[in-house]
Design a protein around this motif. Structure first.
Motif, mmCIF file in Angstrom:
data_model
loop_
_atom_site.group_PDB
_atom_site.id
_atom_site.type_symbol
_atom_site.label_atom_id
_atom_site.label_comp_id
_atom_site.label_asym_id
_atom_site.label_seq_id
_atom_site.Cartn_x
_atom_site.Cartn_y
_atom_site.Cartn_z
ATOM 1 N N TYR A 15 -5.173 25.700 -86.787
ATOM 2 C CA TYR A 15 -4.829 26.999 -86.234
ATOM 3 C C TYR A 15 -5.896 28.047 -86.530
ATOM 4 C CZ TYR A 15 -2.964 27.706 -90.968
ATOM 5 O OH TYR A 15 -2.799 27.772 -92.328
ATOM 6 N N ARG A 16 -6.897 27.708 -87.314
ATOM 7 C CA ARG A 16 -8.015 28.611 -87.531
ATOM 8 C C ARG A 16 -8.952 28.645 -86.329
ATOM 9 N NH1 ARG A 16 -8.177 32.268 -91.878
ATOM 10 N NH2 ARG A 16 -7.568 31.244 -93.797
ATOM 11 N N GLN A 17 -8.768 27.746 -85.381
ATOM 12 C CA GLN A 17 -9.766 27.592 -84.324
ATOM 13 C C GLN A 17 -9.568 28.527 -83.136
ATOM 14 O OE1 GLN A 17 -12.109 25.970 -85.658
ATOM 15 N NE2 GLN A 17 -10.641 25.524 -87.284
ATOM 16 N N THR A 18 -8.419 29.204 -83.026
ATOM 17 C CA THR A 18 -8.285 30.226 -81.990
ATOM 18 C C THR A 18 -9.230 31.370 -82.325
ATOM 19 O OG1 THR A 18 -6.476 31.255 -83.205
ATOM 20 C CG2 THR A 18 -5.897 29.623 -81.518
ATOM 21 N N SER A 19 -9.638 32.124 -81.319
ATOM 22 C CA SER A 19 -10.671 33.121 -81.560
ATOM 23 C C SER A 19 -10.369 34.396 -80.785
ATOM 24 C CB SER A 19 -12.037 32.564 -81.150
ATOM 25 O OG SER A 19 -13.060 33.461 -81.479
ATOM 26 N N GLU A 20 -11.050 35.486 -81.147
ATOM 27 C CA GLU A 20 -10.946 36.733 -80.412
ATOM 28 C C GLU A 20 -12.306 37.412 -80.420
ATOM 29 O OE1 GLU A 20 -9.260 40.264 -83.010
ATOM 30 O OE2 GLU A 20 -7.978 38.507 -83.284
ATOM 31 N N ASP A 21 -12.441 38.486 -79.652
ATOM 32 C CA ASP A 21 -13.728 39.168 -79.538
ATOM 33 C C ASP A 21 -14.102 39.830 -80.862
ATOM 34 O OD1 ASP A 21 -13.896 38.432 -76.896
ATOM 35 O OD2 ASP A 21 -13.002 40.291 -76.150
ATOM 36 N N LEU A 22 -15.399 39.831 -81.148
ATOM 37 C CA LEU A 22 -15.893 40.479 -82.350
ATOM 38 C C LEU A 22 -15.891 41.997 -82.179
ATOM 39 C CD1 LEU A 22 -19.041 38.315 -83.215
ATOM 40 C CD2 LEU A 22 -16.819 38.249 -84.335
ATOM 41 N N PRO A 23 -15.785 42.751 -83.285
ATOM 42 C CA PRO A 23 -15.981 44.198 -83.204
ATOM 43 C C PRO A 23 -17.390 44.495 -82.671
ATOM 44 C CG PRO A 23 -15.066 43.575 -85.330
ATOM 45 C CD PRO A 23 -15.449 42.306 -84.643
ATOM 46 N N PRO A 24 -17.596 45.596 -82.002
ATOM 47 C CA PRO A 24 -18.911 45.900 -81.435
ATOM 48 C C PRO A 24 -19.941 46.218 -82.515
ATOM 49 C CG PRO A 24 -17.425 47.764 -81.183
ATOM 50 C CD PRO A 24 -16.595 46.632 -81.699
#
Length: 387
Positions: free
Chosen positions: A200-209
């Motif tokens: 479940y660590r493998q889901t991802s989201e956008d990095l802060p700018p």
């Protein structure tokens, strides 16, 4: 009907280290024992839950960490450090003894302690206890950056609890040696089970700018050695200092070094993200130039596995259990020597041949740490204790 009670207190609030492990273990127990003749019960903050959905609902309604933190900050201003931390621990014990009074009306065949908090007031209500010991800081007070009050807390509250365990799980040979030396247990009583990489660590989201290229630091405890990393970064060639930043994640865990706090706050190349979600942490691993794991002491070091799993180079200290976990798949430094840290940091950031070799070895090394196999070994010990 067999009954197991699991201490789920670590799963409340902002979940880190032991909380992540506790959740993984709970899900493994659910998978194995639900709809069998084994009854699972979960304890958290003075309440018992007979199923996982009820526990998860309570987790979402639990007192926010911000409220607890603000209350602690007020006390910090008025009490000496040693008295503050002892007051926190005594308050925790008094509060939970009050909450748990009369809570345990039946006897459990097995109590599982994923950490060292303990379920207060359950003495005499469990036939056997399986304790999971992640580390023993009093065995090396200097490396763990412990204050004298830390030893007092362990000596009077935690050591007596560990001595009652019928079986013990730990996660490295390094910690196993500390347990055997400290408690004199027989070798058959203490089991080493390495952690595995959780899917479940493998889901991802956008990095802060505006992060750019960065060195990732996971955790803000004093033993993470962030101050020496910052000092070493300042010794890098100008081109490297202009190119890279240091990104720190995590929450304060125990007393923080004031000099380290000041170094973090005053360095324009340091970005402190604080606590981040699993999905954002996964993205940070995937985009980091390298993971700094120059800790002075650890009980395992799961971020090393998570970094290797996504092809992130690891710069690690050469002490404690780090070589046991990382093997030949990373780059090592002397965590006490700023010049050596700077030298190895520059290599890890810019030597492309070395980086390619570490990434390839990391992909192979991490295969040795299988999550399903780790949980299978946990369940095997639980089943033997039930029998």
């Amino acid at each position: 009907m067999k009954k197991i009670i699991v201490n789920a207190s670590y799963t409340l609030g902002k979940v880190t280290g032991i909380g992540v492990y506790s959740l993984a273990l709970i899900h493994a127990l659910e998978k194995r024992f639900r709809d069998t003749d084994v009854d699972l019960v979960y304890y958290a903050n003075g309440k018992l839950f007979n199923d996982l959905p009820s526990l998860e609902k309570f987790q979402s309604l639990a007192m926010p960490n911000s409220f607890v933190k603000s209350s602690r900050d007020i006390l910090k201003k008025w009490l000496p450090k040693w008295l503050f931390w002892l007051a926190c621990y005594f308050s925790y014990n008094i509060l939970h003894k009050t909450m748990n009074r009369g809570l345990f009306q039946e006897t459990y065949d097995l109590c599982i302690e994923p950490g060292v908090l303990g379920i207060l007031g359950i003495n005499g209500k469990t036939r056997k206890t399986l304790g999971c010991v992640h580390d023993i800081p009093p065995c090396d007070m200097e490396a763990w950056r412990c204050k004298p009050e830390t030893y007092t807390i362990w000596e009077f509250f935690i050591f007596p609890q560990i001595r009652t365990y019928d079986q013990v799980i730990c996660f490295t040979e390094t910690v196993r040696k500390d347990i055997l030396k400290t408690f004199g247990f027989s070798e058959t009583k203490v089991h080493v089970i390495h952690h595995g990489v959780r899917s479940y660590r493998q889901t991802s989201e956008d990095l802060p700018p505006n992060l750019g290229e960065f060195i990732l630091v996971v955790g803000k405890a004093r033993r993470k050695n962030i101050k020496n990393l910052i000092k070493a970064f300042e010794l890098l060639p100008a081109a490297s200092k202009q190119r890279f930043k240091i990104v720190i994640t995590g929450v304060e865990n125990g007393p923080i070094d004031r000099g380290e706090d000041n170094a973090i706050a005053s360095s324009d190349f340091v970005i402190d993200l604080g606590y981040v979600s699993d999905s954002l942490l996964s993205a940070l691993y995937a985009h980091a130039r390298l993971l700094w794991w120059g800790s002075l002491a650890e009980g395992f070091g799961l971020p090393m596995l998570e970094a290797m799993h996504v092809g992130c180079v690891v710069l690690s200290s050469d002490v404690s259990c780090m070589p046991e976990i990382l093997g030949d798949a990373g780059i090592y430094c002397n965590p006490y020597n700023v010049q050596d840290i700077a030298k190895q940091l520059e290599r890890a950031l810019t030597d492309e041949a070395l980086r390619t070799e570490c990434i390839a070895k990391g992909f192979e090394r991490v295969k040795l740490f299988d999550f399903e196999e780790s949980m299978r070994k946990h369940i095997e010990i639980v089943e033997k204790m039930l029998d």
